[in-house]
Design a protein around this motif. Structure first.
Motif, mmCIF file in Angstrom:
data_model
loop_
_atom_site.group_PDB
_atom_site.id
_atom_site.type_symbol
_atom_site.label_atom_id
_atom_site.label_comp_id
_atom_site.label_asym_id
_atom_site.label_seq_id
_atom_site.Cartn_x
_atom_site.Cartn_y
_atom_site.Cartn_z
ATOM 1 N N MET A 1 0.719 -1.103 0.041
ATOM 2 C CA MET A 1 0.142 0.097 0.154
ATOM 3 C C MET A 1 0.980 1.326 0.160
ATOM 4 S SD MET A 1 -2.483 1.090 3.330
ATOM 5 C CE MET A 1 -3.920 2.150 2.588
ATOM 6 N N LYS A 2 0.621 2.162 -0.630
ATOM 7 C CA LYS A 2 1.346 3.517 -0.901
ATOM 8 C C LYS A 2 0.555 4.433 -0.088
ATOM 9 C CE LYS A 2 3.926 3.230 -5.325
ATOM 10 N NZ LYS A 2 4.135 4.064 -6.438
ATOM 11 N N VAL A 3 1.322 5.147 0.788
ATOM 12 C CA VAL A 3 0.815 6.329 1.585
ATOM 13 C C VAL A 3 1.746 7.468 1.480
ATOM 14 C CG1 VAL A 3 -0.207 4.991 3.187
ATOM 15 C CG2 VAL A 3 2.065 5.415 3.521
ATOM 16 N N ILE A 4 1.219 8.522 1.656
ATOM 17 C CA ILE A 4 1.712 9.804 1.604
ATOM 18 C C ILE A 4 1.943 10.382 3.160
ATOM 19 C CG2 ILE A 4 1.777 12.357 0.897
ATOM 20 C CD1 ILE A 4 -0.105 11.508 -1.374
ATOM 21 N N MET A 5 3.081 10.506 3.639
ATOM 22 C CA MET A 5 3.578 10.836 5.131
ATOM 23 C C MET A 5 2.869 12.320 5.387
ATOM 24 S SD MET A 5 4.841 7.966 6.170
ATOM 25 C CE MET A 5 5.267 8.670 7.586
ATOM 26 N N LEU A 6 2.603 12.613 6.453
ATOM 27 C CA LEU A 6 2.080 13.967 6.836
ATOM 28 C C LEU A 6 3.003 14.374 7.854
ATOM 29 C CD1 LEU A 6 -1.778 13.374 7.083
ATOM 30 C CD2 LEU A 6 -0.643 14.393 5.465
ATOM 31 N N GLN A 7 3.726 13.555 8.474
ATOM 32 C CA GLN A 7 4.623 13.818 9.586
ATOM 33 C C GLN A 7 5.846 13.017 9.378
ATOM 34 O OE1 GLN A 7 3.190 13.306 13.475
ATOM 35 N NE2 GLN A 7 1.032 14.511 12.955
ATOM 36 N N ASP A 8 6.881 13.557 9.905
ATOM 37 C CA ASP A 8 8.137 12.705 9.819
ATOM 38 C C ASP A 8 8.115 11.666 10.782
ATOM 39 O OD1 ASP A 8 9.384 14.590 8.238
ATOM 40 O OD2 ASP A 8 10.706 15.410 9.694
ATOM 41 N N LEU A 9 8.423 10.326 10.685
ATOM 42 C CA LEU A 9 8.467 9.194 11.524
ATOM 43 C C LEU A 9 9.577 8.560 11.109
ATOM 44 C CD1 LEU A 9 6.444 7.994 13.339
ATOM 45 C CD2 LEU A 9 5.421 6.832 11.445
ATOM 46 N N LYS A 10 10.284 7.876 12.136
ATOM 47 C CA LYS A 10 11.854 7.341 12.139
ATOM 48 C C LYS A 10 11.507 5.966 11.461
ATOM 49 C CE LYS A 10 14.306 9.022 15.853
ATOM 50 N NZ LYS A 10 14.920 8.724 17.206
ATOM 51 N N LYS A 11 12.436 5.563 10.692
ATOM 52 C CA LYS A 11 12.278 4.289 9.736
ATOM 53 C C LYS A 11 11.437 4.265 8.760
ATOM 54 C CE LYS A 11 14.814 1.813 13.457
ATOM 55 N NZ LYS A 11 14.817 0.947 14.286
ATOM 56 N N VAL A 12 10.495 5.217 8.730
ATOM 57 C CA VAL A 12 9.358 5.206 7.790
ATOM 58 C C VAL A 12 9.400 6.186 6.577
ATOM 59 C CG1 VAL A 12 6.848 4.940 7.461
ATOM 60 C CG2 VAL A 12 7.559 4.329 9.399
ATOM 61 N N GLY A 13 9.583 7.620 7.106
ATOM 62 C CA GLY A 13 9.525 8.422 6.143
ATOM 63 C C GLY A 13 9.643 10.011 6.591
ATOM 64 N N LYS A 14 9.844 10.827 5.858
ATOM 65 C CA LYS A 14 9.694 12.227 6.152
ATOM 66 C C LYS A 14 8.408 12.765 5.499
ATOM 67 C CE LYS A 14 14.625 13.086 6.439
ATOM 68 N NZ LYS A 14 15.177 14.107 7.312
ATOM 69 N N LYS A 15 8.010 14.136 6.261
ATOM 70 C CA LYS A 15 6.820 14.694 5.584
ATOM 71 C C LYS A 15 6.885 14.988 4.240
ATOM 72 C CE LYS A 15 4.046 18.740 6.373
ATOM 73 N NZ LYS A 15 3.875 20.093 7.344
ATOM 74 N N GLY A 16 5.870 14.433 3.440
ATOM 75 C CA GLY A 16 5.812 14.786 1.889
ATOM 76 C C GLY A 16 6.063 13.411 1.345
ATOM 77 N N ASP A 17 6.885 12.608 2.013
ATOM 78 C CA ASP A 17 7.515 11.384 1.152
ATOM 79 C C ASP A 17 6.194 10.530 0.840
ATOM 80 O OD1 ASP A 17 9.928 12.286 1.173
ATOM 81 O OD2 ASP A 17 10.569 10.681 3.017
ATOM 82 N N ILE A 18 6.354 9.539 -0.219
ATOM 83 C CA ILE A 18 5.543 8.873 -0.867
ATOM 84 C C ILE A 18 6.109 7.350 -0.560
ATOM 85 C CG2 ILE A 18 3.975 7.768 -2.656
ATOM 86 C CD1 ILE A 18 4.494 10.790 -3.879
ATOM 87 N N VAL A 19 5.608 6.682 0.535
ATOM 88 C CA VAL A 19 6.350 5.297 0.933
ATOM 89 C C VAL A 19 5.475 4.102 0.526
ATOM 90 C CG1 VAL A 19 7.930 6.339 2.601
ATOM 91 C CG2 VAL A 19 5.576 5.741 3.136
ATOM 92 N N GLU A 20 5.911 2.901 0.521
ATOM 93 C CA GLU A 20 5.291 1.619 0.389
ATOM 94 C C GLU A 20 5.457 1.081 1.606
ATOM 95 O OE1 GLU A 20 3.062 -1.127 -1.812
ATOM 96 O OE2 GLU A 20 3.986 0.641 -2.580
ATOM 97 N N VAL A 21 4.316 0.691 2.272
ATOM 98 C CA VAL A 21 4.077 0.110 3.392
ATOM 99 C C VAL A 21 3.090 -1.105 3.318
ATOM 100 C CG1 VAL A 21 4.724 1.942 4.962
ATOM 101 C CG2 VAL A 21 2.142 1.539 4.395
ATOM 102 N N ALA A 22 3.123 -1.852 4.591
ATOM 103 C CA ALA A 22 2.100 -2.897 4.590
ATOM 104 C C ALA A 22 0.893 -2.381 4.751
ATOM 105 C CB ALA A 22 2.636 -4.025 5.866
ATOM 106 N N GLU A 23 -0.221 -3.341 4.262
ATOM 107 C CA GLU A 23 -1.652 -2.854 4.209
ATOM 108 C C GLU A 23 -2.125 -2.723 5.696
ATOM 109 O OE1 GLU A 23 -5.130 -2.005 2.198
ATOM 110 O OE2 GLU A 23 -3.206 -2.881 1.338
ATOM 111 N N ARG A 27 -3.022 1.300 7.163
ATOM 112 C CA ARG A 27 -4.433 1.456 7.646
ATOM 113 C C ARG A 27 -4.772 1.354 8.982
ATOM 114 N NH1 ARG A 27 -7.164 1.888 3.436
ATOM 115 N NH2 ARG A 27 -7.104 0.304 1.670
ATOM 116 N N ASN A 28 -4.062 0.670 9.901
ATOM 117 C CA ASN A 28 -4.471 0.490 11.213
ATOM 118 C C ASN A 28 -3.354 1.615 12.106
ATOM 119 O OD1 ASN A 28 -6.190 -1.494 10.577
ATOM 120 N ND2 ASN A 28 -4.777 -2.975 10.987
ATOM 121 N N PHE A 29 -2.231 1.872 11.803
ATOM 122 C CA PHE A 29 -1.632 2.597 12.338
ATOM 123 C C PHE A 29 -1.292 4.002 11.795
ATOM 124 C CE2 PHE A 29 2.718 4.351 13.632
ATOM 125 C CZ PHE A 29 2.538 4.360 14.843
ATOM 126 N N LEU A 30 -0.733 4.085 10.574
ATOM 127 C CA LEU A 30 -0.253 5.450 9.940
ATOM 128 C C LEU A 30 -1.512 6.213 9.676
ATOM 129 C CD1 LEU A 30 2.430 4.143 7.398
ATOM 130 C CD2 LEU A 30 2.747 5.406 9.727
#
Length: 147
Positions: A1-23, A27-30
């Protein structure tokens, strides 16, 4: 699943980044904690537009800093100080003194924390480095004379 980060989060991505994460993680956390939004076409277009706008602003700030640095490199200031025996100063000339003198003589307002200067304890000519931007700095000439 692709998501757009709204905040900086360690080991996931920075604000504005488009990252691929588990479904489930997406949905349940980010998305639930509002750390990210789902990467739909509309959200992707908005994110790209914000990135371009941020890049333009960064470039404009960089250009302004280069112009300011070019102007500052031609500035010379004179600081009159009290002198004791052997042309030793009472105290020393600090970045605060340089900032105040810049304001008085050239009407340039610079924060004293952006001025780097080695200890000035004798009369003479010195150079001070001014950080105009995190990547750009300039030097000015400081003349220390007797009052």
């Amino acid at each position: 699943m692709k998501v757009i980060m709204l905040q900086d989060l360690k080991k996931v991505g920075k604000k504005g980044d488009i990252v691929e994460v588990a479904e489930g993680y997406g949905r349940n956390f980010l998305i639930a904690k509002k750390y990210a939004v789902e990467a739909t076409k509309q959200n992707l277009n908005e994110a790209r537009a914000k990135q371009k706008s941020a890049e333009r602003k960064k470039q404009q700030a960089n250009d302004e800093a280069r112009l300011m640095a070019a102007q500052l490199s031609q500035v010379e200031i004179t600081i009159p100080v009290r002198v004791g025996e052997g042309s030793k100063l009472f105290g020393s000339v600090t970045s605060k003194d340089i900032a105040n003198t810049l304001k008085e003589q050239h009407n340039i307002d610079i924060d004293k924390r952006k001025i780097e200067v080695r200890s000035i304890t004798c009369l003479g000519d010195y150079t001070a480095t001014i950080k105009v931007h995190p990547e750009i700095s300039s030097t000015i000439t400081v003349h220390v004379i007797e009052k």
